[in-house]
Write a protein that holds these residues in place. Structure first.
Motif, short mmCIF file in Angstrom:
data_model
loop_
_atom_site.label_atom_id
_atom_site.label_comp_id
_atom_site.label_asym_id
_atom_site.label_seq_id
_atom_site.Cartn_x
_atom_site.Cartn_y
_atom_site.Cartn_z
N SER A 1 0.82 -1.22 0.00
CA SER A 1 0.00 0.00 0.00
C SER A 1 0.85 1.26 0.00
CB SER A 1 -0.94 0.02 1.21
OG SER A 1 -0.18 0.03 2.42
N GLY A 2 2.16 1.12 0.16
CA GLY A 2 3.05 2.27 0.21
C GLY A 2 3.48 2.75 -1.16
N PHE A 3 4.24 3.81 -1.17
CA PHE A 3 4.72 4.45 -2.40
C PHE A 3 5.49 3.47 -3.28
CE2 PHE A 3 8.70 6.90 -3.75
CZ PHE A 3 8.22 7.19 -5.02
N ILE A 4 6.57 2.90 -2.77
CA ILE A 4 7.38 1.98 -3.56
C ILE A 4 6.63 0.67 -3.80
CG2 ILE A 4 9.51 0.60 -3.56
CD1 ILE A 4 10.83 2.88 -1.95
N GLY A 5 5.95 0.17 -2.77
CA GLY A 5 5.25 -1.10 -2.89
C GLY A 5 4.21 -1.12 -3.98
N SER A 6 3.49 -0.01 -4.14
CA SER A 6 2.44 0.03 -5.16
C SER A 6 3.03 -0.05 -6.56
CB SER A 6 1.60 1.30 -5.00
OG SER A 6 2.37 2.47 -5.21
N PHE A 7 4.20 0.57 -6.78
CA PHE A 7 4.85 0.48 -8.08
C PHE A 7 5.40 -0.93 -8.33
CE2 PHE A 7 4.70 5.09 -7.99
CZ PHE A 7 4.53 5.41 -9.32
N LEU A 8 5.89 -1.58 -7.28
CA LEU A 8 6.35 -2.96 -7.40
C LEU A 8 5.21 -3.87 -7.83
CD1 LEU A 8 8.60 -3.12 -4.21
CD2 LEU A 8 9.42 -3.30 -6.57
N CYS A 9 4.04 -3.66 -7.25
CA CYS A 9 2.87 -4.47 -7.63
C CYS A 9 2.51 -4.26 -9.10
CB CYS A 9 1.67 -4.10 -6.74
SG CYS A 9 1.77 -4.71 -5.05
N GLU A 10 2.55 -3.02 -9.53
CA GLU A 10 2.22 -2.74 -10.93
C GLU A 10 3.17 -3.43 -11.89
OE1 GLU A 10 2.08 1.47 -11.45
OE2 GLU A 10 0.28 1.73 -10.21
N GLU A 11 4.46 -3.44 -11.56
CA GLU A 11 5.44 -4.09 -12.43
C GLU A 11 5.26 -5.60 -12.44
OE1 GLU A 11 8.60 -4.66 -15.10
OE2 GLU A 11 7.30 -2.94 -14.62
N ALA A 12 4.97 -6.18 -11.28
CA ALA A 12 4.75 -7.63 -11.22
C ALA A 12 3.56 -8.03 -12.09
CB ALA A 12 4.52 -8.06 -9.77
N LEU A 13 2.50 -7.25 -12.03
CA LEU A 13 1.34 -7.52 -12.87
C LEU A 13 1.69 -7.34 -14.35
CD1 LEU A 13 -1.44 -5.73 -10.79
CD2 LEU A 13 -1.23 -8.20 -11.15
N PRO B 1 18.58 1.75 -1.92
CA PRO B 1 18.33 2.92 -2.76
C PRO B 1 18.69 4.22 -2.04
CG PRO B 1 16.28 2.09 -1.87
CD PRO B 1 17.34 1.09 -1.49
N THR B 2 19.16 5.18 -2.81
CA THR B 2 19.33 6.54 -2.31
C THR B 2 17.95 7.19 -2.29
OG1 THR B 2 20.56 8.59 -2.69
CG2 THR B 2 19.84 7.39 -4.66
N GLY B 3 17.85 8.52 -2.31
CA GLY B 3 16.56 9.19 -2.23
C GLY B 3 15.63 8.79 -3.36
N VAL B 4 14.50 8.18 -3.02
CA VAL B 4 13.55 7.69 -4.03
C VAL B 4 12.43 8.72 -4.19
CG1 VAL B 4 12.09 5.78 -4.77
CG2 VAL B 4 14.03 5.34 -3.22
N TYR B 5 12.17 9.11 -5.43
CA TYR B 5 11.11 10.09 -5.70
C TYR B 5 10.24 9.59 -6.84
CZ TYR B 5 13.65 11.56 -9.90
OH TYR B 5 14.25 11.58 -11.13
N GLY B 6 9.10 10.22 -7.01
CA GLY B 6 8.20 9.84 -8.09
C GLY B 6 6.76 10.15 -7.74
N PRO B 7 5.82 9.84 -8.64
CA PRO B 7 4.40 10.03 -8.37
C PRO B 7 4.00 9.33 -7.08
CG PRO B 7 4.74 9.48 -10.68
CD PRO B 7 6.07 9.29 -10.00
N ARG B 8 3.09 9.95 -6.33
CA ARG B 8 2.54 9.41 -5.08
C ARG B 8 3.43 9.66 -3.87
NH1 ARG B 8 1.53 3.44 -7.71
NH2 ARG B 8 0.40 4.16 -9.55
N GLU B 9 4.70 10.05 -4.09
CA GLU B 9 5.61 10.28 -2.98
C GLU B 9 5.31 11.63 -2.36
OE1 GLU B 9 8.82 11.19 -0.50
OE2 GLU B 9 8.35 12.36 -2.28
N LYS B 10 5.37 11.75 -1.04
CA LYS B 10 4.90 12.95 -0.36
C LYS B 10 5.99 13.88 0.14
CE LYS B 10 0.53 10.82 1.04
NZ LYS B 10 -0.34 10.41 2.18
N ASP B 11 7.18 13.36 0.48
CA ASP B 11 8.22 14.24 1.03
C ASP B 11 8.76 15.19 -0.02
OD1 ASP B 11 7.89 13.15 3.51
OD2 ASP B 11 9.66 11.87 3.44
N TYR B 12 9.10 14.69 -1.20
CA TYR B 12 9.58 15.57 -2.26
C TYR B 12 8.45 16.46 -2.76
CZ TYR B 12 14.00 13.02 -2.39
OH TYR B 12 15.21 12.47 -2.05
#
Length: 346
Positions: free
Chosen positions: A9-21, A181-192
């Motif tokens: 359900s997290g930022f990175i996890g959701s993208f991992l799910c999309e790639e697996a599918l 990973p170093t600083g991870v950014y992208g869609p859905r991420e909230k800190d950046y």
């Protein structure tokens, strides 16, 4: 192939799910029962509700999945906490949950063929901080001895050490690979995203007067690095890999690109001294204990922002897994800002 992705359900996890599918895997989104499914709407997703904080409950839950699928071929363990109210909470969420998950899988004869763990470059801490003769910094290496200076980093290191011990204990039955990973950014991420909001208001904050070199990795590149390890346990087993986009950036590069994508002509750049950041971080942390809500700015965050050198070598990742970063910072920020606009964040 059955694959379980924890922290789905997290930022990175959701993208991992999309790639697996996308790769046609039978994908299981591992999460707590009441976690948000905002980014997990694909009807092909299976859900595995797991309480990794409680070993007894977890055993009952995993045993149920064992009866239906046997075991997962690959597990990507992306669950964890980056912000906590108390120091011990980092160890609860990042270390103890990892221990409970792996030990319970072992007790139920459900260890996967590969266990891919999402750690962090912050486990290495502020090493190689003394500039070379030409003023440059040296890269942090996959083989460097971790020297974390944050509770978050310490909890991740402890998890890494556990995985190594477990591999030895099982005499190789447990095949793991660690990604830092170093600083991870992208869609859905909230800190950046907070930086983007600030720049939209024509203000940019930076800290420290000494030269700082930063590294980043777009979430899609991180995902491709992790998936590149699947099926390569004989090569990647037992190894740690730093992950970045392969470039080094000045401390203002990210904010400059945000400013460009937002088409903002003037921004007030404020560079605060570290002593001021320390006071603000200390105050924010004290307030978080009063409100009961973890603050983005705290002692751990201060130590991370104080670090001057985030350069890291990714040679092994390229050679072993054929990793080729496709998202340099300008390309990644462009897509990210567009996503924020399209989804009403900006």
């Amino acid at each position: 192939m059955n694959i379980l992705i924890t922290g789905a359900s997290g930022f990175i996890g959701s993208f991992l799910c999309e790639e697996a599918l996308r790769q046609g895997m039978r994908t299981w989104a591992g999460m707590r029962e009441h976690s948000s499914r905002r980014w997990l709407q694909n009807e092909k997703l299976n859900f595995a509700f797991l309480d990794m904080a409680n070993a007894d409950t977890l055993s009952l839950q995993l045993n149920k999945y064992k009866k239906s699928i046997g075991k997962w071929d690959v597990i990507i363990h992306a669950a964890g906490a980056t912000k906590c109210l108390h120091r011990e909470d980092f160890f609860k969420h990042n270390y103890h949950c990892t221990v409970n998950l792996v030990n319970t899988l072992d007790s139920l004869d459900m260890l996967p063929e590969q266990f891919l763990y999402v750690s962090s470059l912050s486990v290495l801490g502020p090493i190689r901080e003394v500039p070379n003769a030409d003023g440059s910094y040296s890269d942090m290496l996959d083989t460097d001895q971790p020297c974390p200076n944050t509770a978050y980093g310490e909890s991740k290191v402890k998890s890494e050490e556990f995985l190594r011990h477990k591999s030895l204990e099982t005499q190789g039955r447990f095949c793991y690979t660690i990604f830092r990973p170093t600083g991870v950014y992208g869609p859905r991420e909230k800190d950046y995203f907070m930086m983007a909001k600030s720049i939209k208001s024509h203000v940019d904050f930076a800290v420290g007067l000494k030269k700082q070199v930063l590294t980043f990795v777009y979430v899609r590149d991180l995902v491709s690095a992790i998936f590149a390890a699947i099926g390569k346990g004989s090569v990647a087993g037992g190894k740690c890999y730093n992950v970045s986009d392969g470039h080094n950036y000045s401390s203002q590069a990210f904010s400059d690109l945000i400013q460009k994508e937002l088409h903002i002509r003037r921004v007030l750049h404020i560079k605060a001294p570290l002593w001021l950041l320390r006071i603000v971080s200390w105050t924010a942390e004290k307030m978080s204990h009063i409100t009961g809500k973890a603050s983005t700015l705290n002692g751990d965050k201060y130590r991370i922002m104080r670090q001057r050198n985030w350069q890291c070598d990714i040679t092994a990742l390229k050679q072993d897994l054929g990793y080729t970063p496709k998202w340099p910072l300008d390309k990644g920020v462009k897509e990210c800002i567009q996503w924020y606009k399209d989804n009403g964040w900006l």
